[in-house]
Design an enzyme around this catalytic site. Structure first.
Site, PDB file in Angstrom:
ATOM      1  N   HIS A  99       1.039  -1.203   0.143  1.00  9.30           N
ATOM      2  CA  HIS A  99      -0.189  -0.093   0.087  1.00  9.30           C
ATOM      3  C   HIS A  99       0.848   1.348   0.062  1.00  9.30           C
ATOM      4  CE1 HIS A  99      -3.818   2.177   1.487  1.00  9.30           C
ATOM      5  NE2 HIS A  99      -2.794   3.018   1.545  1.00  9.30           N
ATOM      6  N   HIS A 101       3.479   4.145   0.511  1.00  9.43           N
ATOM      7  CA  HIS A 101       3.356   4.922   1.753  1.00  9.43           C
ATOM      8  C   HIS A 101       4.842   5.563   1.587  1.00  9.43           C
ATOM      9  CE1 HIS A 101       5.018   0.819   2.023  1.00  9.43           C
ATOM     10  NE2 HIS A 101       5.967   1.328   2.848  1.00  9.43           N
ATOM     11  N   HIS A 103       8.119   7.012   3.997  1.00  9.38           N
ATOM     12  CA  HIS A 103       8.815   7.098   5.221  1.00  9.38           C
ATOM     13  C   HIS A 103       9.342   8.677   5.160  1.00  9.38           C
ATOM     14  CE1 HIS A 103       9.478   2.584   5.542  1.00  9.38           C
ATOM     15  NE2 HIS A 103       9.029   2.648   4.140  1.00  9.38           N
TER      16      HIS A 103
HETATM   17  P1  AMP Z   1       8.192  -0.807   3.267  1.00 12.47           P
HETATM   18  O1  AMP Z   1       9.405  -1.824   3.666  1.00 12.47           O
HETATM   19  O2  AMP Z   1       8.879   0.289   2.700  1.00 12.47           O
HETATM   20  O3  AMP Z   1       7.067  -1.529   2.706  1.00 12.47           O
HETATM   21  O4  AMP Z   1       7.862  -0.170   4.717  1.00 12.47           O
HETATM   22  C1  AMP Z   1       6.750  -0.904   5.549  1.00 12.47           C
HETATM   23  C2  AMP Z   1       6.974  -0.193   6.768  1.00 12.47           C
HETATM   24  O5  AMP Z   1       5.736  -0.479   7.526  1.00 12.47           O
HETATM   25  C3  AMP Z   1       8.119  -1.058   7.737  1.00 12.47           C
HETATM   26  O6  AMP Z   1       8.861   0.222   8.097  1.00 12.47           O
HETATM   27  C4  AMP Z   1       7.393  -1.618   8.928  1.00 12.47           C
HETATM   28  O7  AMP Z   1       8.328  -1.400  10.110  1.00 12.47           O
HETATM   29  C5  AMP Z   1       6.144  -0.777   8.735  1.00 12.47           C
HETATM   30  N1  AMP Z   1       4.848  -1.358   9.346  1.00 12.47           N
HETATM   31  C6  AMP Z   1       4.536  -2.631   9.158  1.00 12.47           C
HETATM   32  N2  AMP Z   1       3.329  -2.960   9.977  1.00 12.47           N
HETATM   33  C7  AMP Z   1       3.156  -1.705  10.521  1.00 12.47           C
HETATM   34  C8  AMP Z   1       2.095  -1.645  11.602  1.00 12.47           C
HETATM   35  N3  AMP Z   1       0.981  -2.127  11.706  1.00 12.47           N
HETATM   36  N4  AMP Z   1       2.226  -0.111  12.223  1.00 12.47           N
HETATM   37  C9  AMP Z   1       3.176   0.641  11.697  1.00 12.47           C
HETATM   38  N5  AMP Z   1       4.161   0.260  10.953  1.00 12.47           N
HETATM   39  C10 AMP Z   1       4.144  -0.765  10.249  1.00 12.47           C
HETATM   40 ZN    ZN Z   2      -4.550  -0.606   1.110  1.00 10.55          ZN
END
Ligand code: AMP
Ligand code: ZN
Length: 115
Positions: A99, A101, A103
């Site tokens: 999804h 996002h 950072h």
């Molecule tokens: P990416 O690797 O760029 O897809 O980043 C996904 C991010 O989502 C990682 O930094 C995870 O630590 C974070 N993440 C996964 N599940 C959750 C959650 N339930 N709440 C907050 N962060 C999450």
């Molecule tokens: Zn979604």
């Protein structure tokens, strides 16, 4: 989107630690912070990745809105000394949550280039 963890977070079906929210976007703290401040900024609308964003007026408005809010979110988090905004896209980009996002990391000196 069913079974999408970030859609569920945006819908408050899964708890998260909110930083900012409006009708179109949601910002919350990352579960595994890689810096003293590490939050995720997501559109509430589901896109699997940046590659699904189109040039439609709707998508351009939404992504423009998200980008225009980054400075305000950085202010809320006290990132007056700077920050990094990162999008991991696809397999080589090491995207793990399908999804879209962004950072937002800060409050430490970030190294370049990233690994
Ligand atoms: P990416 O690797 O760029 O897809 O980043 C996904 C991010 O989502 C990682 O930094 C995870 O630590 C974070 N993440 C996964 N599940 C959750 C959650 N339930 N709440 C907050 N962060 C999450
Ligand atoms: Zn979604």
């Amino acid at each position: 989107m069913e079974n999408c963890i970030f859609c569920k977070i945006a819908a408050k079906e899964i708890p998260s630690n909110a930083v900012y929210e409006d009708e179109e976007i949601y910002c919350f703290h990352d579960l595994e912070p890689q810096a003293p401040v590490h939050v995720l900024i997501i559109p509430k609308k589901h896109f699997a990745s940046l590659n699904e964003v189109t040039e439609s007026a709707e998508d351009k408005e939404l992504l423009g809105h998200l980008m225009a809010k980054v400075g305000q979110i950085a202010d809320i988090l006290g990132l007056e000394n700077g920050y990094r905004l990162v999008n991991n896209c696809g397999e080589d980009g090491m995207q793990t949550v399908p999804h879209l996002h962004f950072h937002l990391l800060g409050k430490r000196k970030l190294t370049w280039p990233p690994g």
